[in-house]
Motif scaffolding. Structure first.
Motif, PDB file in Angstrom:
ATOM      1  N   GLN A   1      88.806  24.859  -7.197  1.00 50.66           N
ATOM      2  CA  GLN A   1      88.450  24.636  -5.794  1.00 50.66           C
ATOM      3  C   GLN A   1      88.095  25.955  -5.108  1.00 50.66           C
ATOM      4  O   GLN A   1      88.055  26.037  -3.888  1.00 50.66           O
ATOM      5  N   GLU A   2      87.861  27.004  -5.905  1.00 50.04           N
ATOM      6  CA  GLU A   2      87.481  28.300  -5.355  1.00 50.04           C
ATOM      7  C   GLU A   2      86.168  28.162  -4.596  1.00 50.04           C
ATOM      8  O   GLU A   2      85.295  27.403  -4.984  1.00 50.04           O
ATOM      9  N   LYS A   3      86.030  28.931  -3.543  1.00 47.82           N
ATOM     10  CA  LYS A   3      84.830  28.851  -2.698  1.00 47.82           C
ATOM     11  C   LYS A   3      83.822  29.951  -3.047  1.00 47.82           C
ATOM     12  O   LYS A   3      83.009  30.342  -2.236  1.00 47.82           O
TER      13      LYS A   3
ATOM     14  N   SER B   1      84.718  31.999 -16.315  1.00 48.50           N
ATOM     15  CA  SER B   1      85.810  31.422 -17.086  1.00 48.50           C
ATOM     16  C   SER B   1      86.321  32.370 -18.170  1.00 48.50           C
ATOM     17  O   SER B   1      85.757  33.434 -18.416  1.00 48.50           O
ATOM     18  N   GLU B   2      87.356  31.889 -18.860  1.00 45.14           N
ATOM     19  CA  GLU B   2      87.803  32.545 -20.079  1.00 45.14           C
ATOM     20  C   GLU B   2      86.687  32.430 -21.108  1.00 45.14           C
ATOM     21  O   GLU B   2      85.777  31.625 -20.970  1.00 45.14           O
ATOM     22  N   THR B   3      86.789  33.221 -22.169  1.00 42.90           N
ATOM     23  CA  THR B   3      85.816  33.151 -23.256  1.00 42.90           C
ATOM     24  C   THR B   3      86.268  32.093 -24.260  1.00 42.90           C
ATOM     25  O   THR B   3      87.448  31.987 -24.574  1.00 42.90           O
TER      26      THR B   3
ATOM     27  N   VAL C   1      80.015  30.215 -16.028  1.00 41.56           N
ATOM     28  CA  VAL C   1      80.043  30.567 -14.609  1.00 41.56           C
ATOM     29  C   VAL C   1      79.964  29.262 -13.836  1.00 41.56           C
ATOM     30  O   VAL C   1      79.097  28.429 -14.102  1.00 41.56           O
ATOM     31  N   LEU C   2      80.890  29.083 -12.903  1.00 41.12           N
ATOM     32  CA  LEU C   2      80.858  27.927 -12.021  1.00 41.12           C
ATOM     33  C   LEU C   2      80.555  28.408 -10.610  1.00 41.12           C
ATOM     34  O   LEU C   2      81.292  29.214 -10.054  1.00 41.12           O
TER      35      LEU C   2
ATOM     36  N   LYS D   1      76.743  25.035 -13.196  1.00 36.32           N
ATOM     37  CA  LYS D   1      77.408  25.635 -14.346  1.00 36.32           C
ATOM     38  C   LYS D   1      76.390  26.341 -15.233  1.00 36.32           C
ATOM     39  O   LYS D   1      75.352  25.779 -15.559  1.00 36.32           O
ATOM     40  N   VAL D   2      76.703  27.575 -15.602  1.00 38.43           N
ATOM     41  CA  VAL D   2      75.861  28.346 -16.504  1.00 38.43           C
ATOM     42  C   VAL D   2      76.682  28.696 -17.737  1.00 38.43           C
ATOM     43  O   VAL D   2      77.813  29.180 -17.629  1.00 38.43           O
TER      44      VAL D   2
END
Length: 143
Positions: free
Chosen positions: A3-5, A10-12, A25-26, A45-46
């Motif tokens: 819920q980060e703005k 992410s982790e690997t 990446v979100l 999402k990437v």
């Protein structure tokens, strides 16, 4: 889902079948574009394959540089740069420790101001190796 703005790295993740390590990446998408005070309605999402960061970095014929990628989530992985390719050596810091004093390091963070504990902060460390040193060791003078 977070819920980060702000964008989160992410982790690997390392697959089983010779897959290259990846992170995601979100980027949150807000109901009112650009207004972080509105609800998150979706995520962009990437999928990042770490080896793409290191391809085409060196001229052909240059080899033996080790790149260690580690993060604040306790993970690390190592690549060897061989000409224009990046070869995944494995999980962990696998560089030759005799070259610790010759490291060049840099951080990698998506959003310095808004980073939280839920985001992994990444660092890249470039080390020479014996193979790299041997390629420059010669008895022949420049002149």
């Amino acid at each position: 889902m977070t819920q980060e703005k702000h964008p989160v790295l992410s982790e690997t993740f390392v697959g089983d079948d010779d897959q290259t390590p990846r992170a995601f990446v979100l980027q949150p998408i807000f109901g009112n574009s650009g207004n972080v005070d509105t609800d998150i309605v979706a995520y962009f999402k990437v999928d990042l394959s770490w080896d793409t960061f290191f391809q085409d970095m060196l001229p052909a014929g240059t080899e033996g540089l080790h790149v260690v990628v580690d993060n604040s989530c306790g993970q690390s992985l190592t690549y060897e740069l061989v000409g224009k390719s990046a070869i995944f050596l494995g999980v962990g810091d696998l560089h030759e420790s005799s070259y610790d004093d010759l490291v060049a390091s840099s951080g990698f963070k998506l959003d310095q101001e808004n980073a939280t504990s839920s985001a992994c902060v990444y660092y890249m460390h470039v080390h020479p190796s014996a193979k790299f040193e041997q390629s420059y060791d010669t008895d022949k003078p420049l002149l």
